[in-house]
Design a protein around this motif. Structure first.
Motif, short mmCIF file in Angstrom:
data_model
loop_
_atom_site.label_atom_id
_atom_site.label_comp_id
_atom_site.label_asym_id
_atom_site.label_seq_id
_atom_site.Cartn_x
_atom_site.Cartn_y
_atom_site.Cartn_z
N SER A 177 0.74 -1.31 0.11
CA SER A 177 0.20 0.33 0.24
C SER A 177 0.76 1.57 0.37
O SER A 177 2.07 1.51 0.94
CB SER A 177 -1.35 0.04 1.36
OG SER A 177 -0.44 -0.17 2.34
N ASP A 178 0.49 2.34 -0.88
CA ASP A 178 1.19 3.79 -0.11
C ASP A 178 0.92 4.45 1.03
O ASP A 178 0.03 3.94 1.57
CB ASP A 178 0.78 4.50 -2.30
CG ASP A 178 -0.61 4.58 -2.53
OD1 ASP A 178 -1.15 4.29 -1.27
OD2 ASP A 178 -1.09 4.50 -3.54
N ALA A 179 0.98 5.74 0.31
CA ALA A 179 0.73 6.87 1.72
C ALA A 179 -0.21 7.04 2.06
O ALA A 179 -0.92 7.44 3.19
CB ALA A 179 2.08 7.59 1.49
N SER A 180 -0.79 6.45 0.97
CA SER A 180 -2.87 7.17 0.57
C SER A 180 -3.64 5.91 1.11
O SER A 180 -4.70 5.88 1.12
CB SER A 180 -3.22 7.96 -0.46
OG SER A 180 -2.23 8.81 -1.22
N GLY A 181 -3.25 5.19 0.92
CA GLY A 181 -3.95 3.49 1.28
C GLY A 181 -4.54 2.73 0.20
O GLY A 181 -5.33 1.71 0.57
N ASP A 227 18.31 -9.03 0.17
CA ASP A 227 18.50 -8.52 1.44
C ASP A 227 17.43 -7.39 2.23
O ASP A 227 17.88 -6.99 3.36
CB ASP A 227 19.20 -9.71 2.06
CG ASP A 227 20.76 -7.88 1.53
OD1 ASP A 227 20.16 -8.17 0.21
OD2 ASP A 227 22.12 -8.47 1.68
N LYS A 228 17.26 -6.21 1.00
CA LYS A 228 17.64 -4.91 1.27
C LYS A 228 15.61 -4.74 1.89
O LYS A 228 15.05 -5.45 1.37
CB LYS A 228 17.49 -4.43 -0.09
CG LYS A 228 18.93 -4.05 -0.09
CD LYS A 228 19.16 -2.59 -1.37
CE LYS A 228 20.60 -2.28 -2.00
NZ LYS A 228 21.28 -1.77 -2.70
N ASP A 229 15.76 -4.36 2.67
CA ASP A 229 14.30 -2.97 2.57
C ASP A 229 13.52 -3.02 1.42
O ASP A 229 14.29 -2.50 0.86
CB ASP A 229 14.12 -2.17 4.37
CG ASP A 229 13.10 -1.98 5.14
OD1 ASP A 229 12.12 -2.67 4.77
OD2 ASP A 229 13.53 -0.75 5.64
N LEU A 230 11.94 -3.47 1.96
CA LEU A 230 11.50 -3.28 0.92
C LEU A 230 10.80 -1.45 1.08
O LEU A 230 10.69 -0.82 0.20
CB LEU A 230 10.42 -4.05 0.89
CG LEU A 230 10.91 -5.22 0.08
CD1 LEU A 230 10.24 -6.45 0.17
CD2 LEU A 230 11.46 -5.15 -1.40
N SER A 231 10.90 -1.01 2.50
CA SER A 231 9.93 -0.06 2.59
C SER A 231 10.82 1.23 2.46
O SER A 231 11.79 1.43 2.22
CB SER A 231 9.71 -0.20 4.41
OG SER A 231 9.02 -1.46 5.13
N GLY A 232 9.40 1.92 1.60
CA GLY A 232 9.97 3.66 1.41
C GLY A 232 10.58 3.76 0.26
O GLY A 232 10.92 4.50 -0.79
N THR A 251 3.26 -1.25 -16.45
CA THR A 251 3.02 0.27 -16.12
C THR A 251 4.10 1.12 -16.23
O THR A 251 5.15 0.95 -15.54
CB THR A 251 1.67 0.90 -16.10
OG1 THR A 251 1.77 0.92 -14.65
CG2 THR A 251 0.24 -0.32 -15.74
N GLU A 252 4.38 2.05 -16.60
CA GLU A 252 5.34 3.16 -17.30
C GLU A 252 5.08 3.64 -14.89
O GLU A 252 5.67 4.85 -14.82
CB GLU A 252 5.43 4.20 -17.91
CG GLU A 252 5.82 3.20 -19.01
CD GLU A 252 6.79 2.99 -18.98
OE1 GLU A 252 7.59 3.49 -18.04
OE2 GLU A 252 7.45 2.13 -19.52
N GLU A 253 3.76 3.83 -14.30
CA GLU A 253 3.67 4.70 -13.27
C GLU A 253 4.01 4.29 -12.09
O GLU A 253 4.24 2.48 -12.34
CB GLU A 253 1.77 4.40 -13.01
CG GLU A 253 0.90 4.90 -13.76
CD GLU A 253 -0.41 4.90 -13.44
OE1 GLU A 253 -0.55 4.55 -12.84
OE2 GLU A 253 -0.98 4.49 -14.40
N THR A 254 4.56 4.71 -11.04
CA THR A 254 4.92 4.31 -10.09
C THR A 254 4.57 4.85 -8.44
O THR A 254 3.60 5.09 -8.88
CB THR A 254 6.62 4.49 -10.01
OG1 THR A 254 6.26 6.31 -10.17
CG2 THR A 254 7.24 4.77 -11.06
N ALA A 255 4.70 4.09 -7.66
CA ALA A 255 4.23 4.06 -6.36
C ALA A 255 5.24 4.08 -5.73
O ALA A 255 6.06 3.36 -5.31
CB ALA A 255 3.16 3.09 -6.02
N THR A 256 5.40 4.11 -4.69
CA THR A 256 6.08 3.82 -3.02
C THR A 256 5.63 3.20 -1.98
O THR A 256 4.57 3.33 -1.93
CB THR A 256 6.89 5.90 -2.74
OG1 THR A 256 7.22 6.50 -3.03
CG2 THR A 256 7.84 5.53 -1.39
N VAL A 257 6.70 2.32 -2.04
CA VAL A 257 5.80 1.49 -0.53
C VAL A 257 6.20 2.26 0.45
O VAL A 257 6.94 2.45 1.35
CB VAL A 257 7.04 0.36 -0.90
CG1 VAL A 257 6.14 -0.88 0.50
CG2 VAL A 257 7.03 -0.72 -2.40
N SER A 258 4.33 1.69 0.81
CA SER A 258 4.13 2.44 2.41
C SER A 258 4.03 1.62 3.64
O SER A 258 4.35 1.35 4.68
CB SER A 258 3.02 3.71 2.63
OG SER A 258 3.20 4.02 3.82
#
Length: 286
Positions: free
Chosen positions: A13-17, A31-36, A55-62
């Motif tokens: 989910s992103d910051a908006s849910g 082994d890296k953190d996925l958050s952010g 898609t070409e769209e991106t989102a940030t992992v919250s």
């Protein structure tokens, strides 16, 4: 169904849910953190959507979510590593020892696990997990059974050893393992293109930072192909079914200095090289 249309898929989910499916960047190591992190997102209803499109769209992992929103069934295999059989004092089984968990056992890779008071002497079991690609039945023996694997991920086959004890709990593996939240999996679904040979993987489990398990998956008694053949004989295996393949030596029940079961506040991390790491905190409900 054709092979998975992703390489390394996360559900988050992103910051908006808003909930998304995303593809991990190729330079993001397992082994890296996925958050952010920011990822390209897919258009599609689920990982199994035949029209899933990057898609070409991106989102940030919250928040990283369980990679599967729901599952038809969770299968487990017990006593399936040679060294684990040895530490528990059992002979190698002739056939896979199987049990089931219900879908409510499923939980996310970073979720807190709430343990019901009826679950006594709770133990961790780090495991390689695979997901069924199609609904199948009567799969022949042999390596081609691997064609039915959709993806691999990491899991913890949590177990209440009280109920597995023959004298105390009646040797009830099914009950011992099927409490709600007793199957954390994730954080990534890795396609069979990325992991063509699961026997080359290495698994480790840590409790509060202390390494408890480390093993190559090549110590399995029954390989992934063997498990698919066995479970599908005369029985339908549904698309999306989760299969937990067994745990290596080093579980809390059989440590050299005596049993160490999980306690309130303990943190269990399980990693498989090339796939990812889950991390769950345990809260024991009163």
């Amino acid at each position: 169904m054709a092979a998975a249309q992703f390489d390394r898929l996360i559900r988050f989910s992103d910051a908006s849910g808003n909930i998304h499916l995303g593809e991990l960047p190729k330079d993001h190591t397992w082994d890296k953190d996925l958050s952010g992190i920011t990822v390209q997102v897919y258009k599609g209803e689920s990982a199994f959507d035949k029209n899933l499109t990057l898609t070409e769209e991106t989102a940030t992992v919250s928040q990283v979510l369980c990679p599967l929103a729901d599952v038809p069934f969770i299968y487990g295999v017990g006593l399936n590593y040679k060294k684990h059989a040895a530490e528990s004092g059992h002979a190698l089984p002739r056939y896979p020892r199987t049990f089931v968990k219900y879908s409510d056992a499923l939980t996310g890779p970073y979720d807190d696990v709430h343990v019901h008071p009826a679950a006594v002497d709770v133990d961790y079991e780090g495991e390689l997990v695979f997901i069924m690609k199609d609904t199948v039945k009567n799969i022949p023996a042999g390596k081609k059974a691997l064609d039915n694997v959709f993806a691999y991920t990491v899991g913890n086959d949590l177990s209440s050893r009280f109920w597995q004890d023959e004298k105390r709990g009646g040797n009830q593996s099914h009950y011992a393992k099927s409490f709600d939240q007793f199957a954390p999996i994730g954080p990534i679904l890795v396609s069979t293109r990325v992991v063509p040979d699961p026997s080359k993987l290495v698994l480790r489990t840590f409790v509060n930072g202390e390494k408890r398990q480390e093993s190559g998956v090549d110590d399995l008694i029954f390989e992934v192909s063997d498990i698919i053949h066995y479970l599908s004989q005369g029985r339908t295996m549904r698309r999306g079914a989760v299969v937990m393949t067994g745990t290596p030596s080093g579980v809390g029940s059989f440590l050299a200095d005596g049993p160490k079961f999980l306690k309130d506040g303990d943190i269990v991390e399980i990693e498989i090289e090339g796939i990812g790491k889950i991390k769950n905190k345990f809260t024991f409900d009163s």
